[in-house]
Motif scaffolding. Structure first.
Motif, PDB file in Angstrom:
ATOM      1  N   VAL A 130      49.863  44.625  28.637  1.00 49.18           N
ATOM      2  CA  VAL A 130      51.041  45.833  28.746  1.00 49.18           C
ATOM      3  C   VAL A 130      51.665  45.847  27.218  1.00 49.18           C
ATOM      4  O   VAL A 130      51.488  45.421  26.368  1.00 49.18           O
ATOM      5  N   VAL A 134      57.435  46.492  26.760  1.00 46.15           N
ATOM      6  CA  VAL A 134      57.367  45.903  28.037  1.00 46.15           C
ATOM      7  C   VAL A 134      57.260  44.485  28.080  1.00 46.15           C
ATOM      8  O   VAL A 134      58.205  43.935  28.915  1.00 46.15           O
ATOM      9  N   TRP A 138      59.704  41.620  29.879  1.00 41.41           N
ATOM     10  CA  TRP A 138      59.123  40.700  30.905  1.00 41.41           C
ATOM     11  C   TRP A 138      59.448  39.154  30.403  1.00 41.41           C
ATOM     12  O   TRP A 138      59.828  38.480  31.313  1.00 41.41           O
ATOM     13  N   ALA A 226      56.496  47.693  34.605  1.00 43.78           N
ATOM     14  CA  ALA A 226      57.607  48.112  33.808  1.00 43.78           C
ATOM     15  C   ALA A 226      58.881  48.354  34.593  1.00 43.78           C
ATOM     16  O   ALA A 226      59.833  47.821  34.478  1.00 43.78           O
ATOM     17  N   ASP A 230      62.626  46.314  34.761  1.00 41.79           N
ATOM     18  CA  ASP A 230      63.678  46.891  34.454  1.00 41.79           C
ATOM     19  C   ASP A 230      64.672  46.734  35.582  1.00 41.79           C
ATOM     20  O   ASP A 230      65.859  46.833  35.220  1.00 41.79           O
TER      21      ASP A 230
END
Length: 339
Positions: A130, A134, A138, A226, A230
């Motif tokens: 990723v 992102v 995480w 993502a 979020d």
């Protein structure tokens, strides 16, 4: 892990964004869901009421189920108990099984290919799979909800999200709610009501090849990953609000647009893959819906009153089962609407 469980793993996102919330059977007394730890509401609660579907003199009552639900809540079952005492049949929640279309020895031959099915292809880590920004986000939510678990760093993004949501729900004061369905089934048995299963089985002809192909393939799941990390905090708040809405019978508050949009993103990541199309996973939601609608048509044709149990996420929305019933000419009334 059995071959059947692994094949189901490949199709998990067809049913929900986070199958960490999948229903499990809990022992329940005939009058309530088991008492669990408190979130906001507690004590005896009325639940959401029943949707009423009619055609002529025939009636279908639908109980929408939700998971997770508040802990330390008991569900008041007087309404469903009384309805079952005047009911001819109970349509059970739709059930999907994904099975290898092989005999016993074929399933044994499949077992070696199951190891590492959750892992990213070519041994990539999440950090390599990723974008850096992102991954940084995480790490923040992982520390908050999962902690120091290095195993998850080898998972595909979409499977890492599942672990995140499992852990987050456990820490949020919510609980799985399989006891609701179990309680209704027990009440139906008490009243001698016929129980009608709605089951769809997808047979995979060459499961070993499908698993191997999946392990080598990539999924377009970064957007799902993502969006999920979020939204995790806001979505936990939404889950709590929906859980309380279910418990208190607040129908208007049961809609959840944030989860619906995220679910579509993650479902697309799973079903757009070549492997999913190869084994027929893309057709499962439509097939399950058609099976359920056929069961309703049959019940409405022969019974004066029928009750059905359906997960709310399948029931509501433009493509939900209630909309499909309206399109077929049935009249549909929400629990908070009068006749």
């Amino acid at each position: 892990m059995t071959p059947t469980r692994t094949l189901a793993l490949l199709g998990f996102l067809l049913l929900a964004v986070a199958p960490a919330f999948a229903q499990t059977t809990l022992p329940a007394p005939a009058s309530s869901v088991p008492t669990l730890e408190a979130v906001t509401v507690s004590g005896v609660q009325p639940g959401p009421g029943l949707w009423k579907v009619k055609r002529g003199e025939h009636t279908l009552l639908i109980l929408g189920t939700l998971t997770p639900l508040p802990k330390n809540m008991s569900w008041q079952t007087a309404e469903i108990d009384d309805a079952l005492s005047h009911t001819d049949a109970l349509i059970l929640p739709p059930k999907v099984e994904i099975k290898p279309n092989t005999g016993f020895f074929g399933r044994l031959a499949l077992l070696p290919s199951l190891i590492g099915v959750r892992n990213s292809p070519d041994g990539k880590t999440l950090q390599e799979s990723v974008p850096p920004d992102v991954y940084a986000r995480w790490l923040t939510v992982k520390e908050k909800y999962i902690g120091d678990d290095r195993k998850v760093e080898r998972y595909r993004p979409i499977f890492a999200v599942l672990e995140l949501y499992k852990s987050a729900v456990r820490k949020s004061g919510l609980a799985r709610s399989g006891g609701v369905t179990r309680t209704v089934m027990d009440l139906a048995s008490k009243h001698g009501v016929k129980q009608v299963p709605v089951e769809y089985t997808l047979l995979v002809d060459d499961p070993r090849a499908a698993v191997k192909s999946f392990k080598k393939s990539t999924l377009d799941d970064v957007s799902c990953f993502a969006q999920s990390i979020d939204n995790i905090d806001a979505q936990l708040a939404d889950m709590t609000a929906r859980a309380n809405a279910w418990a208190t019978g607040d129908i208007a508050a049961l809609q959840d647009d944030r989860t619906a949009k995220q679910r579509i993103t993650c479902m697309n990541a799973a079903t757009d893959s070549g492997v999913a199309q190869q084994i027929g996973l893309t057709d499962v939601p439509r097939a399950v819906r058609e099976h359920w609608l056929a069961a309703v048509d049959a019940a409405m044709a022969s019974n004066t009153q029928t009750i059905a149990i359906v997960p709310l996420d399948d029931l509501l929305g433009g493509n939900g089962y209630l909309s499909a019933l309206k399109a077929k000419g049935y009249s549909v009334l929400a629990p908070d609407e009068g006749d």
